[in-house]
Design an enzyme around this catalytic site. Structure first.
Site, PDB file in Angstrom:
ATOM      1  N   CYS A  78      -4.808 -34.573  41.231  1.00 20.74           N
ATOM      2  CA  CYS A  78      -6.293 -34.639  40.408  1.00 20.74           C
ATOM      3  C   CYS A  78      -6.812 -36.118  40.703  1.00 20.74           C
ATOM      4  O   CYS A  78      -7.002 -36.498  41.821  1.00 20.74           O
ATOM      5  CB  CYS A  78      -6.119 -34.295  39.048  1.00 20.74           C
ATOM      6  SG  CYS A  78      -7.631 -33.647  38.569  1.00 20.74           S
ATOM      7  N   HIS A 170      -3.640 -29.299  38.491  1.00 14.65           N
ATOM      8  CA  HIS A 170      -2.535 -29.973  37.650  1.00 14.65           C
ATOM      9  C   HIS A 170      -1.218 -29.116  37.707  1.00 14.65           C
ATOM     10  O   HIS A 170      -1.091 -28.186  36.595  1.00 14.65           O
ATOM     11  CB  HIS A 170      -2.991 -30.258  36.162  1.00 14.65           C
ATOM     12  CG  HIS A 170      -3.900 -31.190  35.912  1.00 14.65           C
ATOM     13  ND1 HIS A 170      -3.598 -32.668  35.562  1.00 14.65           N
ATOM     14  CD2 HIS A 170      -5.246 -31.385  36.031  1.00 14.65           C
ATOM     15  CE1 HIS A 170      -4.767 -33.452  35.434  1.00 14.65           C
ATOM     16  NE2 HIS A 170      -5.867 -32.540  35.896  1.00 14.65           N
ATOM     17  N   GLU A 172       1.642 -29.859  36.544  1.00 10.87           N
ATOM     18  CA  GLU A 172       2.529 -29.992  35.497  1.00 10.87           C
ATOM     19  C   GLU A 172       2.156 -29.331  34.214  1.00 10.87           C
ATOM     20  O   GLU A 172       2.658 -29.727  33.219  1.00 10.87           O
ATOM     21  CB  GLU A 172       2.466 -31.725  35.382  1.00 10.87           C
ATOM     22  CG  GLU A 172       1.152 -32.085  34.550  1.00 10.87           C
ATOM     23  CD  GLU A 172       0.101 -32.253  35.505  1.00 10.87           C
ATOM     24  OE1 GLU A 172       0.037 -31.798  36.752  1.00 10.87           O
ATOM     25  OE2 GLU A 172      -1.002 -33.191  35.108  1.00 10.87           O
TER      26      GLU A 172
HETATM   27  N1  GLN Z   1     -12.625 -36.575  37.084  1.00 17.98           N
HETATM   28  C1  GLN Z   1     -11.435 -37.430  37.242  1.00 17.98           C
HETATM   29  C2  GLN Z   1     -11.561 -38.679  38.062  1.00 17.98           C
HETATM   30  O1  GLN Z   1     -12.473 -38.613  38.726  1.00 17.98           O
HETATM   31  C3  GLN Z   1     -10.223 -36.709  37.436  1.00 17.98           C
HETATM   32  C4  GLN Z   1      -9.709 -35.654  36.374  1.00 17.98           C
HETATM   33  C5  GLN Z   1      -8.232 -35.381  36.138  1.00 17.98           C
HETATM   34  O2  GLN Z   1      -7.530 -36.188  36.705  1.00 17.98           O
HETATM   35  N2  GLN Z   1      -8.154 -34.286  35.267  1.00 17.98           N
HETATM   36  O3  GLN Z   1     -10.859 -39.515  38.126  1.00 17.98           O
END
Ligand code: GLN
Length: 191
Positions: A78, A170, A172
């Site tokens: 992410c 994610h 995890e």
């Molecule tokens: N939107 C977040 C970002 O741009 C990432 C979201 C997340 O890690 N759950 O950093």
């Protein structure tokens, strides 16, 4: 195996839990010296602008780049995916810039802040992977040397480039440990 989890901000505890379940020792990386005793590193989800700034403030970023270049496997999830990308659409935010990918932040739109999807993943075998997306980015473009492992529609959400792995979701946050195992296979290969 000793796996580091970058612990400056975000969802690092959850990654540690999965890694321990798989028999790894874990290290919360908050200092650059800690990068020397590990065989692989996870960059967790969180807020990529915050993590990127702290990576520079604590002088950890350049050491991660060196270690990754020497072959240490790195897995970004992410916000971690965003930090792994060499290019980020419409952003000059600090990054590691390890992978030959173009990341698009918050790319699934405001209406769908979070969602789950049964994702067929290349090379994983068995059932599709239940993937949890939270304000997720996607990979707009996978350039030379990058293998696409999963997509949602036309959006790339899991990709591999040699010792580097990045997921928009994610892994995890579910009980399915197969994506972490995929990463640990890279670590074994590199050792
Ligand atoms: N939107 C977040 C970002 O741009 C990432 C979201 C997340 O890690 N759950 O950093």
């Amino acid at each position: 195996m000793r796996i580091g989890v970058l612990a400056l901000q975000g969802a690092f505890i959850e990654h540690e839990k999965v890694l321990r379940k798989l028999g790894c020792e874990t290290v919360q990386v908050r200092k650059r010296e800690l990068l020397d005793g590990i065989e692989g590193l996870i960059i967790p989800g969180g807020e990529s602008t915050t993590i990127g700034k702290l990576l520079n403030d604590f002088q950890i970023a350049d050491r991660i780049r060196e270690k990754a270049e020497q072959g240490m496997p790195v897995f970004g999830t992410c916000a971690g995916l965003i930090l792994m990308a060499r290019e980020i659409v419409d952003s000059v935010q600090p990054r590691l810039g390890l992978m030959n990918i173009v990341a698009h932040r918050n790319a699934f739109g405001r209406q769908v802040d979070s969602f789950e999807e049964d994702l067929p993943v290349k090379g994983l075998g068995g059932q599709p992977f239940r993937a949890v997306f939270i304000r997720a980015p996607y990979i707009k473009e996978a350039k030379d040397g990058v293998e696409v492992l999963a997509t949602v529609g036309d959006k790339i959400v899991l990709a591999l480039e040699n010792n580097l792995l990045a997921s928009a979701f994610h892994p995890e946050l579910t009980d399915d440990t197969r994506i972490h195992k995929l990463f640990l296979d890279l670590v074994k290969k590199a050792m």
